[in-house]
Design a protein around this motif. Structure first.
Motif, PDB file in Angstrom:
ATOM      1  N   MET A 305     -18.225  -1.419  -1.082  1.00 43.23           N
ATOM      2  CA  MET A 305     -16.759  -1.330  -1.088  1.00 43.23           C
ATOM      3  C   MET A 305     -16.164  -2.597  -1.709  1.00 43.23           C
ATOM      4  O   MET A 305     -16.501  -3.701  -1.277  1.00 43.23           O
ATOM      5  CB  MET A 305     -16.235  -1.215   0.348  1.00 43.23           C
ATOM      6  N   PRO A 306     -15.243  -2.472  -2.684  1.00 44.06           N
ATOM      7  CA  PRO A 306     -14.554  -3.686  -3.154  1.00 44.06           C
ATOM      8  C   PRO A 306     -13.620  -4.196  -2.058  1.00 44.06           C
ATOM      9  O   PRO A 306     -13.008  -3.388  -1.345  1.00 44.06           O
ATOM     10  CB  PRO A 306     -13.750  -3.202  -4.366  1.00 44.06           C
ATOM     11  N   SER A 307     -13.532  -5.509  -1.904  1.00 48.94           N
ATOM     12  CA  SER A 307     -12.631  -6.035  -0.874  1.00 48.94           C
ATOM     13  C   SER A 307     -12.271  -7.482  -1.161  1.00 48.94           C
ATOM     14  O   SER A 307     -12.888  -8.128  -2.004  1.00 48.94           O
ATOM     15  CB  SER A 307     -13.273  -5.942   0.512  1.00 48.94           C
ATOM     16  N   GLY A 308     -11.296  -7.979  -0.426  1.00 47.85           N
ATOM     17  CA  GLY A 308     -10.868  -9.370  -0.587  1.00 47.85           C
ATOM     18  C   GLY A 308     -10.304  -9.896   0.697  1.00 47.85           C
ATOM     19  O   GLY A 308     -11.029 -10.265   1.606  1.00 47.85           O
ATOM     20  N   CYS A 309      -8.957  -9.854   0.826  1.00 44.96           N
ATOM     21  CA  CYS A 309      -8.302 -10.473   1.987  1.00 44.96           C
ATOM     22  C   CYS A 309      -8.502  -9.680   3.264  1.00 44.96           C
ATOM     23  O   CYS A 309      -8.375 -10.207   4.352  1.00 44.96           O
ATOM     24  CB  CYS A 309      -6.806 -10.591   1.707  1.00 44.96           C
ATOM     25  N   ARG A 310      -8.749  -8.395   3.181  1.00 39.81           N
ATOM     26  CA  ARG A 310      -8.923  -7.474   4.309  1.00 39.81           C
ATOM     27  C   ARG A 310      -7.655  -7.400   5.158  1.00 39.81           C
ATOM     28  O   ARG A 310      -7.725  -7.108   6.346  1.00 39.81           O
ATOM     29  CB  ARG A 310     -10.125  -7.884   5.180  1.00 39.81           C
ATOM     30  N   ILE A 313      -3.023  -7.839   1.364  1.00 41.75           N
ATOM     31  CA  ILE A 313      -2.194  -8.659   0.470  1.00 41.75           C
ATOM     32  C   ILE A 313      -2.760  -8.818  -0.942  1.00 41.75           C
ATOM     33  O   ILE A 313      -2.010  -9.122  -1.852  1.00 41.75           O
ATOM     34  CB  ILE A 313      -1.877 -10.055   1.068  1.00 41.75           C
ATOM     35  N   CYS A 314      -4.072  -8.641  -1.136  1.00 43.68           N
ATOM     36  CA  CYS A 314      -4.612  -9.020  -2.453  1.00 43.68           C
ATOM     37  C   CYS A 314      -4.875  -7.838  -3.397  1.00 43.68           C
ATOM     38  O   CYS A 314      -5.088  -8.032  -4.577  1.00 43.68           O
ATOM     39  CB  CYS A 314      -5.907  -9.816  -2.286  1.00 43.68           C
ATOM     40  N   HIS A 315      -4.905  -6.627  -2.874  1.00 40.52           N
ATOM     41  CA  HIS A 315      -5.119  -5.405  -3.658  1.00 40.52           C
ATOM     42  C   HIS A 315      -6.508  -5.315  -4.294  1.00 40.52           C
ATOM     43  O   HIS A 315      -6.706  -4.549  -5.217  1.00 40.52           O
ATOM     44  CB  HIS A 315      -4.026  -5.229  -4.726  1.00 40.52           C
ATOM     45  N   SER A 316      -7.461  -6.108  -3.808  1.00 40.75           N
ATOM     46  CA  SER A 316      -8.826  -6.025  -4.366  1.00 40.75           C
ATOM     47  C   SER A 316      -9.543  -4.759  -3.920  1.00 40.75           C
ATOM     48  O   SER A 316     -10.567  -4.395  -4.487  1.00 40.75           O
ATOM     49  CB  SER A 316      -9.669  -7.202  -3.883  1.00 40.75           C
ATOM     50  N   CYS A 317      -9.053  -4.119  -2.874  1.00 46.04           N
ATOM     51  CA  CYS A 317      -9.803  -3.002  -2.284  1.00 46.04           C
ATOM     52  C   CYS A 317      -9.296  -1.652  -2.771  1.00 46.04           C
ATOM     53  O   CYS A 317      -9.706  -0.621  -2.243  1.00 46.04           O
ATOM     54  CB  CYS A 317      -9.703  -3.078  -0.762  1.00 46.04           C
ATOM     55  N   LEU A 318      -8.398  -1.656  -3.770  1.00 45.48           N
ATOM     56  CA  LEU A 318      -7.797  -0.386  -4.211  1.00 45.48           C
ATOM     57  C   LEU A 318      -8.860   0.572  -4.742  1.00 45.48           C
ATOM     58  O   LEU A 318      -9.674   0.200  -5.595  1.00 45.48           O
ATOM     59  CB  LEU A 318      -6.792  -0.651  -5.334  1.00 45.48           C
ATOM     60  N   ILE A 319      -8.842   1.817  -4.227  1.00 47.02           N
ATOM     61  CA  ILE A 319      -9.686   2.861  -4.830  1.00 47.02           C
ATOM     62  C   ILE A 319      -8.888   4.173  -4.865  1.00 47.02           C
ATOM     63  O   ILE A 319      -7.972   4.349  -4.063  1.00 47.02           O
ATOM     64  CB  ILE A 319     -11.038   3.058  -4.094  1.00 47.02           C
ATOM     65  N   LEU A 341      -3.833   5.315  -5.717  1.00 49.21           N
ATOM     66  CA  LEU A 341      -4.701   4.181  -5.379  1.00 49.21           C
ATOM     67  C   LEU A 341      -4.372   3.732  -3.962  1.00 49.21           C
ATOM     68  O   LEU A 341      -3.203   3.482  -3.639  1.00 49.21           O
ATOM     69  CB  LEU A 341      -4.457   3.025  -6.349  1.00 49.21           C
ATOM     70  N   ILE A 342      -5.381   3.630  -3.118  1.00 49.22           N
ATOM     71  CA  ILE A 342      -5.102   3.251  -1.730  1.00 49.22           C
ATOM     72  C   ILE A 342      -5.812   1.947  -1.375  1.00 49.22           C
ATOM     73  O   ILE A 342      -6.877   1.627  -1.902  1.00 49.22           O
ATOM     74  CB  ILE A 342      -5.517   4.362  -0.743  1.00 49.22           C
ATOM     75  N   GLN A 343      -5.196   1.211  -0.463  1.00 46.12           N
ATOM     76  CA  GLN A 343      -5.791  -0.041   0.033  1.00 46.12           C
ATOM     77  C   GLN A 343      -6.674   0.323   1.231  1.00 46.12           C
ATOM     78  O   GLN A 343      -6.159   0.617   2.312  1.00 46.12           O
ATOM     79  CB  GLN A 343      -4.700  -1.000   0.480  1.00 46.12           C
ATOM     80  N   THR A 344      -7.977   0.292   1.025  1.00 47.13           N
ATOM     81  CA  THR A 344      -8.871   0.745   2.098  1.00 47.13           C
ATOM     82  C   THR A 344      -8.853  -0.202   3.301  1.00 47.13           C
ATOM     83  O   THR A 344      -9.191   0.203   4.401  1.00 47.13           O
ATOM     84  CB  THR A 344     -10.323   0.878   1.603  1.00 47.13           C
ATOM     85  N   CYS A 345      -8.445  -1.467   3.105  1.00 44.69           N
ATOM     86  CA  CYS A 345      -8.503  -2.417   4.216  1.00 44.69           C
ATOM     87  C   CYS A 345      -7.426  -2.165   5.255  1.00 44.69           C
ATOM     88  O   CYS A 345      -7.534  -2.630   6.385  1.00 44.69           O
ATOM     89  CB  CYS A 345      -8.425  -3.857   3.718  1.00 44.69           C
ATOM     90  N   VAL A 346      -6.355  -1.463   4.878  1.00 46.43           N
ATOM     91  CA  VAL A 346      -5.264  -1.229   5.837  1.00 46.43           C
ATOM     92  C   VAL A 346      -4.984   0.270   5.995  1.00 46.43           C
ATOM     93  O   VAL A 346      -3.932   0.654   6.475  1.00 46.43           O
ATOM     94  CB  VAL A 346      -3.967  -1.967   5.411  1.00 46.43           C
ATOM     95  N   SER A 347      -5.958   1.122   5.577  1.00 45.52           N
ATOM     96  CA  SER A 347      -5.749   2.572   5.661  1.00 45.52           C
ATOM     97  C   SER A 347      -6.878   3.209   6.447  1.00 45.52           C
ATOM     98  O   SER A 347      -8.043   2.838   6.285  1.00 45.52           O
ATOM     99  CB  SER A 347      -5.748   3.204   4.260  1.00 45.52           C
ATOM    100  N   ALA A 348      -6.521   4.201   7.270  1.00 50.08           N
ATOM    101  CA  ALA A 348      -7.544   4.949   8.015  1.00 50.08           C
ATOM    102  C   ALA A 348      -7.397   6.434   7.684  1.00 50.08           C
ATOM    103  O   ALA A 348      -6.337   6.868   7.197  1.00 50.08           O
ATOM    104  CB  ALA A 348      -7.367   4.722   9.509  1.00 50.08           C
ATOM    105  N   ALA A 349      -8.438   7.179   7.977  1.00 47.16           N
ATOM    106  CA  ALA A 349      -8.382   8.627   7.735  1.00 47.16           C
ATOM    107  C   ALA A 349      -7.381   9.263   8.700  1.00 47.16           C
ATOM    108  O   ALA A 349      -7.341   8.937   9.873  1.00 47.16           O
ATOM    109  CB  ALA A 349      -9.771   9.224   7.952  1.00 47.16           C
ATOM    110  N   ALA A 350      -6.566  10.173   8.152  1.00 45.07           N
ATOM    111  CA  ALA A 350      -5.685  10.986   9.007  1.00 45.07           C
ATOM    112  C   ALA A 350      -6.055  12.440   8.695  1.00 45.07           C
ATOM    113  O   ALA A 350      -5.329  13.147   8.034  1.00 45.07           O
ATOM    114  CB  ALA A 350      -4.223  10.703   8.689  1.00 45.07           C
ATOM    115  N   GLY A 351      -7.254  12.837   9.108  1.00 39.00           N
ATOM    116  CA  GLY A 351      -7.830  14.123   8.719  1.00 39.00           C
ATOM    117  C   GLY A 351      -8.936  13.891   7.704  1.00 39.00           C
ATOM    118  O   GLY A 351      -9.274  12.734   7.402  1.00 39.00           O
TER     119      GLY A 351
END
Ligand SMILES: Cc1cc2nc3c(=O)[nH]c(=O)nc-3n(C[C@H](O)[C@H](O)[C@H](O)COP(=O)(O)OP(=O)(O)OC[C@H]3O[C@@H](n4cnc5c(N)ncnc54)[C@H](O)[C@@H]3O)c2cc1C
Ligand code: FES
Length: 357
Positions: A305-310, A313-319, A341-351
């Motif tokens: 997974m790409p990541s950065g600040c978690r 704030i940094c948008h490194s995790c966009l997929i 494009l979603i930020q995986t560090c601050v997003s969870a599955a809703a379904g």
């Protein structure tokens, strides 16, 4: 540079099918056309659980401004993990990070890093920086939150002895206070730099919820440009105090407070349902609950997974989202369009969710 190009040409003749930069990186560990790297030059223990790691960055690094941070990549069990660290060295010098051991990556950095090790890097970023024309400053820091402010102090105080800077730093005990001696020496040397260390183990927590504590420690705090960095509750209290002051006297000149957070509250998914997450390109499926960031879900499932600040704030995790709905863990808001494009560090599955990774 010309010699380097000749060497690269020779390497490309000699090394097919390896890329020339792979061979050059054997001679020079910070050489990489694909990934910015740095070689560790020195490691200095600071407290029982923190250390400063100095490194010499390779090509592609931009000099940092005092207060900025960089993403640092560390390989654990063959997987590269990225975390953000403020650069504690003064602007204009080779960078350094000061890391406190609080988990997998920080623990590895503090306990195992040695000169000659190679760090993966991303260029410095962040807006928590010294103002162009410093007016009287107030620095409020707690724990490892001293690191970006230390870069500001090291940059400003020795070069501008007239700069009027008050630092209030809280730590549990003197033994936990990072940079304790250096700060005391600077305060001895530069009379316009004043330091108060507050040890919560002795005096209890310093309460920024009310103005009294600051009135005692820095009576003219309202007229200073303030910078704060530390744990979330410490920063929430400081923010609330500055807001209350502004509300109490709207005609007074605005006292400004600039904040740097190392983490953020991700409570927006508590008690919510998650769903089946499909990492399409990696061919992995995993059931996820409604309050675990997709970044953690993927990493736990072995997906790169790409990541950065978690912390959003940094948008490194966009997929790209292929299908499904996600919940923003900061706000609780549910959204999702295919291709977004979603930020995986601050997003969870809703379904059920399908990701292009
Ligand atoms: C802009 C920025 C600058 C930063 N600068 C520094 C720095 O100069 N020095 C430094 O030591 N760290 C800094 N951090 C924090 C750092 O990026 C990591 O979050 C930290 O080192 C923990 O990572 P880990 O992999 O060791 O822990 P993980 O394995 O990711 O987490 C371990 C546990 O610690 C908790 N945790 C993670 N981070 C924090 C935190 N900051 N405070 C309290 N609990 C936390 C997690 O919730 C988890 O329960 C910074 C973060 C940001 C976003
Ligand atoms: S990792 Fe920085 S925004 Fe997600």
């Amino acid at each position: 540079m010309i010699r380097l190009r000749k060497l690269a040409r020779a390497a490309s003749l000699l090394t097919t099918p390896l890329a020339p930069e792979d061979i050059l990186s054997l001679f020079n560990p910070v050489f990489s056309a694909r990934q910015l790297r740095g070689v560790v030059t020195r490691v200095v223990p600071e407290t029982a659980d923190s250390a400063t790691i100095f490194f010499h960055p390779g090509r592609g690094w931009q000099a940092h401004r005092a207060g900025q941070w960089a993403r640092i990549g560390v390989e654990l069990d063959g997987v590269r993990h990225w975390r953000s660290y403020s650069l504690s060295a003064p602007a204009g010098e080779d960078p350094a990070i000061t890391v406190t051991d609080m988990g997998a990556v920080s623990g590895t950095l503090v306990r195992t890093t040695k000169p000659g090790d190679v760090l993966f890097l991303a260029p410095p970023q962040g807006d928590f920086v010294l103002p162009e024309h410093p007016r009287p400053l107030l620095m409020l820091t707690a724990g490892s939150g001293i690191t970006p402010v230390m870069s500001m102090i090291r940059t400003l105080v020795p070069h501008r002895p007239d700069a009027d800077v008050v630092l209030i730093h809280t730590a549990r005990t003197a033994a936990d206070a990072i940079f304790l001696e250096e700060l005391a020496e600077l305060a001895d040397q530069f009379p316009n730099f004043k330091v108060t260390h507050w040890f919560s183990g002795e005096h209890g927590r310093l309460d920024f919820g009310a103005a009294d504590a600051l009135d005692r420690l820095c009576p003219d705090w309202r007229s200073r440009a303030a910078y704060a960095c530390g744990p979330g509750t410490f920063l929430d209290d400081a923010e609330a105090l500055w807001e209350a002051e502004a509300a109490a006297d709207p005609d007074a000149p605005a006292a400004n407070l600039t904040i740097e957070r190392f983490n953020t509250s991700l409570a927006g998914g508590e008690g919510q349902a998650g769903g089946l997450v499909t990492f399409e390109a990696s061919d992995r499926e995993v059931e996820a609950d409604g309050d675990t960031p997709l970044l953690d879900v993927g990493e736990d499932a072995g997906v790169l997974m790409p990541s950065g600040c978690r912390m959003g704030i940094c948008h490194s995790c966009l997929i790209p989202l292929r299908a499904g709905q996600i919940r923003d863990l900061r706000t609780g808001e549910v959204h999702g369009e295919p291709g977004q494009l979603i930020q995986t560090c601050v997003s969870a599955a809703a379904g059920p969710v399908n990701l292009d990774l």
